[in-house]
Each structure stands twice: as C-alpha cells, then as structure tokens.
Design a protein around this motif. Structure first.
Motif, PDB file in Angstrom:
ATOM      1  N   TRP A  26       0.838  -1.203   0.000  1.00  0.00           N
ATOM      2  CA  TRP A  26       0.000   0.000   0.000  1.00  0.00           C
ATOM      3  C   TRP A  26       0.875   1.257   0.000  1.00  0.00           C
ATOM      4  O   TRP A  26       0.644   2.176  -0.777  1.00  0.00           O
ATOM      5  CB  TRP A  26      -0.924  -0.018   1.221  1.00  0.00           C
ATOM      6  N   ASP A  27       1.880   1.273   0.853  1.00  0.00           N
ATOM      7  CA  ASP A  27       2.772   2.434   0.946  1.00  0.00           C
ATOM      8  C   ASP A  27       3.593   2.639  -0.326  1.00  0.00           C
ATOM      9  O   ASP A  27       4.050   3.744  -0.603  1.00  0.00           O
ATOM     10  CB  ASP A  27       3.708   2.311   2.143  1.00  0.00           C
ATOM     11  N   SER A  28       3.783   1.577  -1.105  1.00  0.00           N
ATOM     12  CA  SER A  28       4.583   1.685  -2.324  1.00  0.00           C
ATOM     13  C   SER A  28       3.796   2.265  -3.503  1.00  0.00           C
ATOM     14  O   SER A  28       4.384   2.633  -4.515  1.00  0.00           O
ATOM     15  CB  SER A  28       5.140   0.314  -2.727  1.00  0.00           C
ATOM     16  N   PRO A  30       1.957   4.893  -5.804  1.00  0.00           N
ATOM     17  CA  PRO A  30       2.169   6.324  -5.992  1.00  0.00           C
ATOM     18  C   PRO A  30       0.957   7.119  -5.501  1.00  0.00           C
ATOM     19  O   PRO A  30      -0.162   6.589  -5.424  1.00  0.00           O
ATOM     20  CB  PRO A  30       2.346   6.481  -7.505  1.00  0.00           C
ATOM     21  N   ASP A  31       1.184   8.387  -5.167  1.00  0.00           N
ATOM     22  CA  ASP A  31       0.096   9.241  -4.702  1.00  0.00           C
ATOM     23  C   ASP A  31      -0.950   9.465  -5.783  1.00  0.00           C
ATOM     24  O   ASP A  31      -2.124   9.629  -5.494  1.00  0.00           O
ATOM     25  CB  ASP A  31       0.637  10.588  -4.224  1.00  0.00           C
ATOM     26  N   HIS A  32      -0.514   9.502  -7.028  1.00  0.00           N
ATOM     27  CA  HIS A  32      -1.428   9.738  -8.144  1.00  0.00           C
ATOM     28  C   HIS A  32      -1.259   8.620  -9.166  1.00  0.00           C
ATOM     29  O   HIS A  32      -0.149   8.312  -9.570  1.00  0.00           O
ATOM     30  CB  HIS A  32      -1.154  11.091  -8.794  1.00  0.00           C
TER      31      HIS A  32
END
Length: 73
Positions: A26-28, A30-32
C-alpha cells in the motif's frame, strides 16, 4: 508466469507478516495513478464510497490511530 500468492510464497507467511506486506505494498503505491491503470469497477466503487462518506456522520478514527491505541504501529 502468472503472479499468485503461492508463486510468491505469500501463503507461507504468518498473518502478521502478510499484514506487514500489505502495508508495504500500500505504501509503495504512488500518490497519483492514471485512471487508465485502474479498472472501471474500482473507480465506480470509489465514487460510491465518497458519496457515502460525504453524507455519513463523522465517526471513527484513522486506522493507524486505532492501531496505536492497542500498541500496534
């Protein structure tokens, strides 16, 4: 070779290790993300959930805050 939990050995991990892996994945992300990379049904589900949140009373806490309350981080 298709990716599966068995081919990656994930089925051999403990529940805690799997949860840690989920968080890492999940943390990997990308934001967009380009919308063409997301299945249409995901976008429809997100729109539905956003509409529900916009009309629902504000209750609850962020999951990290809830986990911290029980000594998990």
């Amino acid at each position: 070779m298709p990716v599966s939990i068995e081919s990656l050995g994930i089925d051999q991990l403990s529940v805690r290790e799997r949860l840690d892996l989920i968080e890492q994945i999940w943390d990997s992300l990308p934001d967009h993300i380009n919308s063409d990379e997301v299945p249409a049904w995901h976008l429809a589900e997100l729109a539905k959930r956003r509409a529900e949140v916009d009309t629902a009373p504000r209750e609850g806490k962020p999951w990290r805050e809830a986990l911290a309350r029980f000594g998990h981080e």
